[in-house]
Design an enzyme around this catalytic site. Sequence first.
Site, short mmCIF file in Angstrom:
data_model
loop_
_atom_site.label_atom_id
_atom_site.label_comp_id
_atom_site.label_asym_id
_atom_site.label_seq_id
_atom_site.Cartn_x
_atom_site.Cartn_y
_atom_site.Cartn_z
N ARG A 157 0.82 -1.21 0.00
CA ARG A 157 0.00 0.00 0.00
C ARG A 157 0.85 1.26 0.00
O ARG A 157 0.55 2.23 -0.69
CB ARG A 157 -0.94 -0.01 1.21
CG ARG A 157 -2.13 -0.94 1.01
CD ARG A 157 -3.04 -0.97 2.21
NE ARG A 157 -2.45 -1.65 3.34
CZ ARG A 157 -3.12 -2.38 4.21
NH1 ARG A 157 -4.43 -2.53 4.08
NH2 ARG A 157 -2.52 -2.98 5.22
N ARG A 178 8.28 -10.15 -3.84
CA ARG A 178 8.48 -11.59 -3.98
C ARG A 178 7.73 -12.13 -5.19
O ARG A 178 8.13 -13.12 -5.81
CB ARG A 178 8.00 -12.31 -2.70
CG ARG A 178 9.01 -12.22 -1.57
CD ARG A 178 8.48 -12.84 -0.30
NE ARG A 178 7.38 -12.07 0.26
CZ ARG A 178 6.78 -12.36 1.40
NH1 ARG A 178 7.17 -13.41 2.10
NH2 ARG A 178 5.79 -11.60 1.85
N ARG A 235 12.12 -0.14 7.11
CA ARG A 235 12.78 -0.54 8.35
C ARG A 235 14.29 -0.48 8.13
O ARG A 235 14.79 -0.86 7.07
CB ARG A 235 12.37 -1.97 8.75
CG ARG A 235 10.99 -2.06 9.38
CD ARG A 235 10.94 -1.37 10.73
NE ARG A 235 9.62 -1.39 11.34
CZ ARG A 235 8.72 -0.42 11.23
NH1 ARG A 235 8.98 0.65 10.49
NH2 ARG A 235 7.57 -0.50 11.86
N GLU A 264 17.98 2.14 16.23
CA GLU A 264 17.38 3.42 16.61
C GLU A 264 17.35 3.56 18.13
O GLU A 264 17.10 2.58 18.84
CB GLU A 264 15.96 3.50 16.03
CG GLU A 264 15.98 3.51 14.51
CD GLU A 264 14.59 3.61 13.89
OE1 GLU A 264 13.60 3.70 14.65
OE2 GLU A 264 14.50 3.61 12.66
N HIS A 282 12.87 8.85 12.22
CA HIS A 282 11.75 7.92 12.11
C HIS A 282 10.41 8.66 12.31
O HIS A 282 9.63 8.34 13.22
CB HIS A 282 11.87 6.78 13.14
CG HIS A 282 11.07 5.56 12.76
ND1 HIS A 282 11.42 4.29 13.15
CD2 HIS A 282 9.93 5.42 12.03
CE1 HIS A 282 10.53 3.42 12.69
NE2 HIS A 282 9.61 4.09 12.00
#
Length: 328
Positions: A157, A178, A235, A264, A282
């Site tokens: 999304r 994938r 990430r 982090e 972030h």
Amino acid sequence: MTHRPPRILQYGRMPLPALDHELAAQFDVTVLSEQPDRAGFLAAHGADFECVVTSAAMGLPGDVVRALPRLRFVSSFGVGFDALDQAALLECGARVGYTPGVLDDCVADMAFALLLDAARSLSAADRFVRRGDWSRQRFGVHTRASGKRLGIFGMGRIGAAVARRAAGFDMQVAYHNRRPVEGSPHQYLPSLMELARWADFLVITAAGGDSTRHLVNAEVLDALGPQGFLVNVARGSVVDEAALAAALQQRRIAGAGLDVFEDEPHPLPALLALDNVVLAPHIASGTQETCRAMADLVLQNLHSCLATGVPVQEVPWSAAAARQAHSA
């Protein structure tokens, strides 16, 4: 007789303070991070809690899960779930709710903000002006973004939202997953290496976790090349941060924009010294609108599970385990 609200274990303070207040108003909340002896508290009271609230950033470690013998539901603020101990949660059979969908636009906005900043060196230009360098020298010329090739690693999304924004910049879009996304109008490339070799800008919107750890490595960065830019709003674990720092130092890629990091809140020190990387703490989903929508979904997931046993939005591996258990 007064009805007592359900007991909730809150792993730590939430990113939106208003949610802390709303949880406390609607439930009997204990904040685990504020207990002087966390292990002692869990040993004494862990069996009192069936529900836990946490966030994607805080996660939920296995030792906490195992200290809650009656745990049946977790509501997490955020779209990432790699910091939740999947094995421990599956073992105890807890349903896990999260907050996808509501943050897609803000994360995609941030991806483009980082892309444009990295390409045009806006943060470096700001520092240049503030230092007084403008009166002594020219800032130089940098890279155009419009009309370039945008590669998206992770066409979910958020990736799709990034692709929609790329249309406004007349960019060509290709992606790697994938497997191809049914109905996607964009070119699918069967390997991340091919995508990096094709792209001028490589944007990472893939999920974290063991399956994607360090997939963006030195070889992928070399394929992106000395004119290429990397943007990560997914990430930090997806990128080999040491390899990225070396590629930036040696100008084997042109630049990067990072909102996430491996450790982090401690970016690799080598990144801090570089002018060809833009660093953000972030904050891709950190807008008032998105945080409010995420908070609402945390509460909806809690109320839904307490009423029906099923969250409104459930982490994929949790939903799959529930379906398997139901069909057995």
